[in-house]
Design a protein around this motif. Structure first.
Motif, PDB file in Angstrom:
ATOM      1  N   ALA A  27      32.092  -5.956  -0.241  1.00  0.00           N
ATOM      2  CA  ALA A  27      32.567  -6.884  -1.496  1.00  0.00           C
ATOM      3  C   ALA A  27      32.801  -6.066  -2.660  1.00  0.00           C
ATOM      4  O   ALA A  27      33.863  -5.966  -3.256  1.00  0.00           O
ATOM      5  CB  ALA A  27      31.753  -8.159  -1.530  1.00  0.00           C
ATOM      6  N   SER A  28      31.635  -5.267  -2.821  1.00  0.00           N
ATOM      7  CA  SER A  28      31.882  -4.266  -4.126  1.00  0.00           C
ATOM      8  C   SER A  28      32.891  -3.438  -4.048  1.00  0.00           C
ATOM      9  O   SER A  28      33.526  -3.083  -5.039  1.00  0.00           O
ATOM     10  CB  SER A  28      30.487  -3.827  -4.278  1.00  0.00           C
ATOM     11  N   HIS A  29      33.171  -2.807  -2.871  1.00  0.00           N
ATOM     12  CA  HIS A  29      34.198  -1.609  -2.443  1.00  0.00           C
ATOM     13  C   HIS A  29      35.463  -2.254  -2.783  1.00  0.00           C
ATOM     14  O   HIS A  29      36.465  -1.968  -3.438  1.00  0.00           O
ATOM     15  CB  HIS A  29      33.918  -1.133  -1.319  1.00  0.00           C
ATOM     16  N   ILE A  30      35.580  -3.422  -2.190  1.00  0.00           N
ATOM     17  CA  ILE A  30      36.854  -4.013  -2.093  1.00  0.00           C
ATOM     18  C   ILE A  30      37.363  -4.430  -3.474  1.00  0.00           C
ATOM     19  O   ILE A  30      38.542  -4.141  -4.035  1.00  0.00           O
ATOM     20  CB  ILE A  30      37.195  -5.348  -1.172  1.00  0.00           C
ATOM     21  N   GLU A  31      36.506  -4.878  -4.412  1.00  0.00           N
ATOM     22  CA  GLU A  31      36.800  -5.523  -5.558  1.00  0.00           C
ATOM     23  C   GLU A  31      37.182  -4.162  -6.422  1.00  0.00           C
ATOM     24  O   GLU A  31      38.043  -4.176  -7.266  1.00  0.00           O
ATOM     25  CB  GLU A  31      35.439  -6.048  -6.494  1.00  0.00           C
ATOM     26  N   SER A  32      36.483  -3.039  -6.362  1.00  0.00           N
ATOM     27  CA  SER A  32      36.878  -1.691  -6.825  1.00  0.00           C
ATOM     28  C   SER A  32      38.013  -1.205  -6.465  1.00  0.00           C
ATOM     29  O   SER A  32      38.829  -0.915  -7.437  1.00  0.00           O
ATOM     30  CB  SER A  32      35.578  -0.850  -6.683  1.00  0.00           C
TER      31      SER A  32
ATOM     32  N   GLN B 103      46.945  -0.402  -5.960  1.00  0.00           N
ATOM     33  CA  GLN B 103      48.105  -1.528  -5.902  1.00  0.00           C
ATOM     34  C   GLN B 103      49.205  -0.976  -5.567  1.00  0.00           C
ATOM     35  O   GLN B 103      50.103  -1.740  -4.958  1.00  0.00           O
ATOM     36  CB  GLN B 103      47.976  -1.757  -7.569  1.00  0.00           C
TER      37      GLN B 103
ATOM     38  N   SER C 205      40.562  -2.935  -5.389  1.00  0.00           N
ATOM     39  CA  SER C 205      41.556  -3.563  -5.568  1.00  0.00           C
ATOM     40  C   SER C 205      42.444  -3.415  -7.132  1.00  0.00           C
ATOM     41  O   SER C 205      43.340  -3.889  -7.411  1.00  0.00           O
ATOM     42  CB  SER C 205      41.353  -5.245  -5.272  1.00  0.00           C
ATOM     43  N   LYS C 206      41.289  -2.989  -8.067  1.00  0.00           N
ATOM     44  CA  LYS C 206      41.707  -2.842  -9.304  1.00  0.00           C
ATOM     45  C   LYS C 206      42.355  -1.278  -9.829  1.00  0.00           C
ATOM     46  O   LYS C 206      42.710  -1.233 -10.835  1.00  0.00           O
ATOM     47  CB  LYS C 206      40.418  -3.033 -10.165  1.00  0.00           C
ATOM     48  N   ASP C 207      42.330  -0.589  -8.452  1.00  0.00           N
ATOM     49  CA  ASP C 207      42.855   0.840  -8.749  1.00  0.00           C
ATOM     50  C   ASP C 207      44.255   0.906  -8.633  1.00  0.00           C
ATOM     51  O   ASP C 207      45.018   0.068  -7.606  1.00  0.00           O
ATOM     52  CB  ASP C 207      42.167   1.692  -7.472  1.00  0.00           C
TER      53      ASP C 207
END
Length: 67
Positions: free
Chosen positions: A39-44, A52, A46-48
């Protein structure tokens, strides 16, 4: 609760030992530690900005296949 999907991962012996140690110290199941890390990796990611852009390109390719 949403549907769950079982997955298998392969870790080096060192990674497995480290994971089990973290889970033990945090008094959590290994699966919970893995889910939190994912979850932490996906959140990180997805903001890159680069991610994107890659996502936009993938969506455009998929749209091209539907035409």
């Amino acid at each position: 609760m949403s549907a769950q999907k079982a997955m298998t991962i392969r870790l080096s012996a060192e990674q497995a030992e480290q994971l089990e140690t973290v889970a033990s110290v945090e008094n959590q199941p290994v699966s919970d530690v893995i889910r939190a890390a994912i979850a932490s990796h996906i959140e990180s990611v997805s903001k890159d900005a680069k991610f994107q852009e890659g996502l936009r390109e993938r969506i455009e390719r998929a749209r091209g296949l539907l035409r």
